[in-house]
Design an enzyme around this catalytic site. Structure first.
Site, PDB file in Angstrom:
ATOM      1  N   LYS A  20      46.529  46.681  46.475  1.00 35.36           N
ATOM      2  CA  LYS A  20      45.755  45.445  46.568  1.00 35.36           C
ATOM      3  C   LYS A  20      45.145  45.062  45.231  1.00 35.36           C
ATOM      4  O   LYS A  20      45.196  43.919  44.822  1.00 35.36           O
ATOM      5  CB  LYS A  20      44.652  45.610  47.623  1.00 35.36           C
ATOM      6  CG  LYS A  20      43.767  44.383  47.807  1.00 35.36           C
ATOM      7  CD  LYS A  20      44.560  43.207  48.329  1.00 35.36           C
ATOM      8  CE  LYS A  20      43.704  41.984  48.539  1.00 35.36           C
ATOM      9  NZ  LYS A  20      44.517  40.798  48.880  1.00 35.36           N
ATOM     10  N   CYS A  74      44.205  53.305  43.397  1.00 31.52           N
ATOM     11  CA  CYS A  74      43.674  54.509  44.022  1.00 31.52           C
ATOM     12  C   CYS A  74      42.246  54.252  44.502  1.00 31.52           C
ATOM     13  O   CYS A  74      41.595  53.308  44.086  1.00 31.52           O
ATOM     14  CB  CYS A  74      43.661  55.663  43.029  1.00 31.52           C
ATOM     15  SG  CYS A  74      45.245  55.971  42.231  1.00 31.52           S
TER      16      CYS A  74
END
Length: 609
Positions: free
Chosen positions: A604, A2
């Site tokens: 990522k 997030c």
């Protein structure tokens, strides 16, 4: 995973928040939202499922005003992607954004329901908002209230709290999930990644584990986990402002594949001199520590685990030092026996990988000789908490599928192998050979990239495929693993890697005319063994794609396509052979029509378990 952005300023900050979220899109998310408070205390909250541009469109229609606000991109952990589950979450005048997982959210939810609170989402985050609201009723400033809430939370989190009745400040807390303060002039900012704030500042303070911070327009007050006021160093960011631009490339991944020659040059700069490896950046006591090393334990996740697997071959065969490699999420939950004089090496692109960080912290209790981080982000938690650190200089990597971070990790690991080997009395030719090979590596990869069109044509053969096998031997086996990981990440083709000698122990049962088999075949001492494995696949009708050294003696034949690659020194072959597999995966993903830079369900930087 997030992303968080917050701001306290005199100017309107909605566009700053949205641009910050755009720059965090690479981390992976499924929804986005923001909350802005104007000078009169009016709160406006907007949330949208999907991409940040949907939130941006909604914000333009609202004509948002206000100098204090928080924003968030969510990657679902508790509750499906929906507007109700998107952040910020509110409890009356309290707004909260949060990264991480609150492990005890269920009993907290039951407690709050018993106190009369009603929940509008399935998330663990909403309990924070209601807890802050409850504690506020008991009295105290917002800072004091957040300090009382923190001990009630179990798990990993980075959270920012805003009170619309007092838009002059934000309170943030960090426990296991990164937060950074951006220092401005008459304005200050909070984010989960400095990249989000580069348009507004280059001065940053990285919060440490357990820190709580109060941020106003003109002040930043930090308190450590004991509640003591403390100063944290302010750092000038070296990250390039334009790192988030694709330039002439269609995708970030494509751009980052092509940036590898320069990324490796940058990683080598100042570290190779007069035929020797110079790692003096480790400090004056490092050589004495490295000379004592009798065993190396590498801890990593994902792509970084694959680079560690390659380096195991190097450490043992070149430097003569036993080496084990383990997945961080496995290491941290088992009892392990630490060998005498064992050096712990952690690998992480972001330096914030949750399991790797937890493994590092655990290792401090286990008696390791020391810890060394190999990382791409200066100032990250992994770097700050390790005894020693070597930076890869890949530049910001945006694509979820790692490319230049992987090859620069291998570059640093090979230099470390050479340095430790020298300190352990290896043949003097080792250092010379490594230096010579690494100096030639950027040009070798440039040669490889010239084959892009050839590899693009091969990708057409995968258009109707749903499975693939990757094969390699020796230090090419982890490269096969990395190739399989790339293909499954971005094309959604189920791909597995095997040591080629394991074919007869199961994988041969899968071979047929619909099963592509990708082989990495440098011209080394294992070539003849590998050729035998290739013949086993051919005999069973498998469809072979062989990335082979031009001197290896392969020719195209029915059912076997040969991609002839320039000859390279054996010592750097694992790095070199990575690149065509990256290109193959990229072009297959284009044909499949997937989201190359932000593949489904992936992030990522994995900052939660």
């Amino acid at each position: 995973m997030c992303g968080i952005v917050g701001a306290v300023a005199q100017r309107d900050i909605a566009e700053i928040l949205i641009e910050g979220l755009r720059r965090l899109e690479y981390r992976g998310y499924d929804s986005a939202g923001l909350a802005v408070v104007d000078s009169e205390g009016h709160l406006t909250r907007l949330r949208r499922v999907g991409k940040v541009h949907a939130l941006s469109d909604a914000a333009e229609k609202q004509d948002l005003h206000g100098g204090t606000g928080i924003a968030h991109t969510r990657w679902a952990t508790h509750g499906e992607p929906s507007e109700a589950n998107a952040h910020p979450h509110v409890s009356d005048y309290i707004s909260v954004v949060h990264n991480g997982i609150i492990e005890n959210h269920e009993p907290l939810r039951e407690l709050l329901i018993s106190r009369g609170y009603r929940f509008s989402s399935e998330t663990d985050t909403e309990v924070i908002a209601h807890l802050v609201h409850w504690e506020q009723q008991q009295g105290g400033s917002l800072l004091e209230v957040v300090k009382r809430v923190i001990p009630q939370l179990r798990g990993a989190y980075g959270t920012v709290v805003m009170d619309s009745r007092d838009p002059s400040r934000l309170i943030a807390a960090r426990s296991g999930s990164p937060l950074v303060i951006g220092c401005g002039v008459g304005e200050n900012f909070i984010a989960s990644d400095q990249l989000a704030l580069l348009p507004v500042t280059r001065r940053f303070i990285f919060l440490e584990e357990g820190d709580v911070v109060e941020v106003t327009r003109r002040s930043i007050s930090i308190f450590d986990k004991q509640g003591n006021a403390i100063e944290r160093p302010e750092i000038e960011s070296q990250v390039q402002y334009d790192a988030g631009d694709k330039g002439i490339y269609r995708h970030y991944m494509q751009k980052e594949i092509y940036e590898q020659p320069m990324a490796i040059k940058n990683t080598l700069e100042g570290r190779l001199s007069h035929g020797m490896i110079d790692l003096s950046e480790l400090g004056p006591k490092a050589d004495a520590l490295l000379a004592e090393v009798q065993h190396i334990q590498i801890i990593a996740c994902g792509t970084s685990y694959n680079s560690g697997m390659v380096s195991r071959y190097w450490f043992e065969s070149l430097a003569g030092v036993p080496c084990d490699v383990e997945i961080a999420s496995e290491f941290r939950y088992r009892k392990s026996a630490v060998r005498p004089n064992s050096l712990l090496i952690t690998l992480s692109q972001s330096g914030e990988t949750a399991d790797t960080l937890a493994a590092l912290r655990l290792s401090k209790e286990l008696g390791y000789l020391g810890s060394l981080a190999i990382c791409n982000v200066a100032g990250s938690s992994l770097v700050r908490e390790s005894d020693l650190a070597l930076m890869t200089k890949a530049g910001t990597e945006i694509g979820v599928a790692s490319t230049k971070a992987f090859t620069t990790q291998l570059t640093v690991l090979l230099m470390l192998v050479g340095r430790i080997g020298k300190l352990k009395g290896a043949d003097a030719s080792l250092e010379h050979d490594i230096v010579h090979a690494l100096q030639a590596l950027p040009a070798r990869i440039e040669q490889m990239l010239s084959l892009d069109k050839t590899i693009e044509a091969l990708a057409e053969g995968f258009s109707d495929k749903h499975h693939a096998l990757f094969l390699g031997r020796g230090d090419q086996y982890p490269i096969a693993m990395e190739g399989a990981l790339k293909l499954k990440e971005i094309s959604y083709i189920h791909a597995e890697a095997y040591a080629a000698g394991e074919l007869k122990h199961g994988p041969l049962a899968l071979i047929d005319a619909d099963m592509p088999v990708i082989v990495v075949a440098p011209n080394n001492e294992l070539l003849e063994k590998l050729k035998s494995n290739i013949e086993e696949v051919r005999a069973r009708g498998g469809l072979l794609y062989v990335f082979a050294d031009q001197d290896a003696g392969f020719t195209d034949s029915e059912g076997m396509k040969i991609i002839q690659l320039p000859h390279v020194e054996e010592i750097i072959a694992p790095i070199f052979y990575t690149v065509p597999l990256q290109l193959l995966s990229y072009h297959v993903a284009l044909i499949k029509g997937t989201d190359v830079d932000q593949p489904r369900n992936l992030a990522k930087s994995v900052t939660v378990e």
